[in-house]
Structure formats: C-alpha cells, structure tokens
Design a protein around this motif. Structure first.
Motif, PDB file in Angstrom:
ATOM      1  N   ILE A  24     -68.226 -41.202  13.475  1.00 30.02           N
ATOM      2  CA  ILE A  24     -66.927 -40.912  14.086  1.00 30.02           C
ATOM      3  C   ILE A  24     -65.931 -42.032  13.789  1.00 30.02           C
ATOM      4  CG2 ILE A  24     -65.722 -40.767  16.311  1.00 30.02           C
ATOM      5  CD1 ILE A  24     -68.048 -39.081  17.311  1.00 30.02           C
ATOM      6  N   TYR A  25     -66.367 -43.276  13.886  1.00 27.88           N
ATOM      7  CA  TYR A  25     -65.487 -44.408  13.616  1.00 27.88           C
ATOM      8  C   TYR A  25     -64.986 -44.388  12.169  1.00 27.88           C
ATOM      9  CZ  TYR A  25     -63.815 -49.146  12.998  1.00 27.88           C
ATOM     10  OH  TYR A  25     -63.038 -50.234  12.701  1.00 27.88           O
ATOM     11  N   LYS A  29     -61.089 -43.803  10.958  1.00 27.40           N
ATOM     12  CA  LYS A  29     -60.380 -44.813  10.181  1.00 27.40           C
ATOM     13  C   LYS A  29     -59.876 -44.240   8.865  1.00 27.40           C
ATOM     14  CE  LYS A  29     -60.088 -48.476  12.568  1.00 27.40           C
ATOM     15  NZ  LYS A  29     -58.782 -48.976  12.948  1.00 27.40           N
ATOM     16  N   ARG A  30     -60.679 -43.397   8.214  1.00 28.35           N
ATOM     17  CA  ARG A  30     -60.239 -42.759   6.976  1.00 28.35           C
ATOM     18  C   ARG A  30     -59.030 -41.858   7.195  1.00 28.35           C
ATOM     19  NH1 ARG A  30     -65.026 -40.100   5.664  1.00 28.35           N
ATOM     20  NH2 ARG A  30     -66.422 -41.855   5.805  1.00 28.35           N
ATOM     21  N   THR A  35     -57.112 -44.904  17.300  1.00 26.45           N
ATOM     22  CA  THR A  35     -58.077 -44.858  18.391  1.00 26.45           C
ATOM     23  C   THR A  35     -59.492 -44.527  17.927  1.00 26.45           C
ATOM     24  OG1 THR A  35     -57.505 -42.553  18.779  1.00 26.45           O
ATOM     25  CG2 THR A  35     -56.322 -44.207  20.076  1.00 26.45           C
ATOM     26  N   ALA A  36     -59.795 -44.750  16.661  1.00 31.06           N
ATOM     27  CA  ALA A  36     -61.123 -44.412  16.136  1.00 31.06           C
ATOM     28  C   ALA A  36     -62.224 -45.184  16.867  1.00 31.06           C
ATOM     29  CB  ALA A  36     -61.192 -44.708  14.643  1.00 31.06           C
ATOM     30  N   ASP A  37     -61.955 -46.438  17.205  1.00 32.91           N
ATOM     31  CA  ASP A  37     -62.970 -47.227  17.899  1.00 32.91           C
ATOM     32  C   ASP A  37     -63.250 -46.697  19.303  1.00 32.91           C
ATOM     33  OD1 ASP A  37     -60.419 -47.957  18.663  1.00 32.91           O
ATOM     34  OD2 ASP A  37     -60.882 -50.095  18.843  1.00 32.91           O
ATOM     35  N   ARG A  66     -58.461 -35.141  16.032  1.00 31.36           N
ATOM     36  CA  ARG A  66     -58.365 -35.934  14.810  1.00 31.36           C
ATOM     37  C   ARG A  66     -57.280 -35.392  13.896  1.00 31.36           C
ATOM     38  NH1 ARG A  66     -63.618 -34.650  11.084  1.00 31.36           N
ATOM     39  NH2 ARG A  66     -63.188 -32.454  10.758  1.00 31.36           N
ATOM     40  N   LYS A  67     -56.736 -36.289  13.079  1.00 32.31           N
ATOM     41  CA  LYS A  67     -55.660 -35.933  12.173  1.00 32.31           C
ATOM     42  C   LYS A  67     -56.234 -35.175  10.978  1.00 32.31           C
ATOM     43  CE  LYS A  67     -52.850 -39.935  13.251  1.00 32.31           C
ATOM     44  NZ  LYS A  67     -52.214 -41.135  12.714  1.00 32.31           N
TER      45      LYS A  67
END
Length: 79
Positions: A24-25, A29-30, A35-37, A66-67
């Motif tokens: 998920i992290y 980030k990709r 707020t990925a963390d 998620r984007k």
C-alpha cells in the motif's frame, strides 16, 4: 447457532500485515499520495484490531481514495 472464525498464527499474521502495508505504501507513493504512510499504518493496525476485518475495510477505503494512474495518450511517441 453457527459461528465463523479464522485462525492465523502470530508470525504469519505479522508477515501478511507487513507485506500488505509495504504494498500500500509503495503504491501510494507511486501515485503521488501524501498520505501513503498513514494508509499503510492504518492497514497494519486494522489487520489486528479487529482481526482481519479491519484490514479489509482499510483496503477497500484505500482503493476508493487512491489517485488514478497517469495515462500516456496512445499514438504519441515520446521524443
């Protein structure tokens, strides 16, 4: 009265929670999510409280929030 339960050993549950949080992290980030963390921590904590159901709930919310990936238009060659 019928019941349903899932039993996972401690080390196996910890490994699944860590792998899911890492995936998920990295995905967040990709996709450029700030707020990925927090999503990764939420998945890890949700995996244990309540067991497994919390992780599924967090994962479903993550997929909704998620984007989208950036798409390259077809037919245009990068130069």
């Amino acid at each position: 009265m019928a019941g349903f339960s899932i039993h996972i050993s401690g080390p196996f549950a910890l490994a699944i929670a860590l792998i899911g949080a890492i995936l998920i992290y990295r995905d967040g980030k990709r996709r450029g999510m700030d707020t990925a963390d927090m999503w990764a921590v939420g998945f890890f904590v949700g995996f244990f409280i309540p067991p497994l159901i919390g992780a599924v709930v967090v994962l479903v919310f993550y997929f909704q929030k998620r984007k989208p990936r950036r798409r390259v238009p077809y037919g245009i060659s990068p130069k």
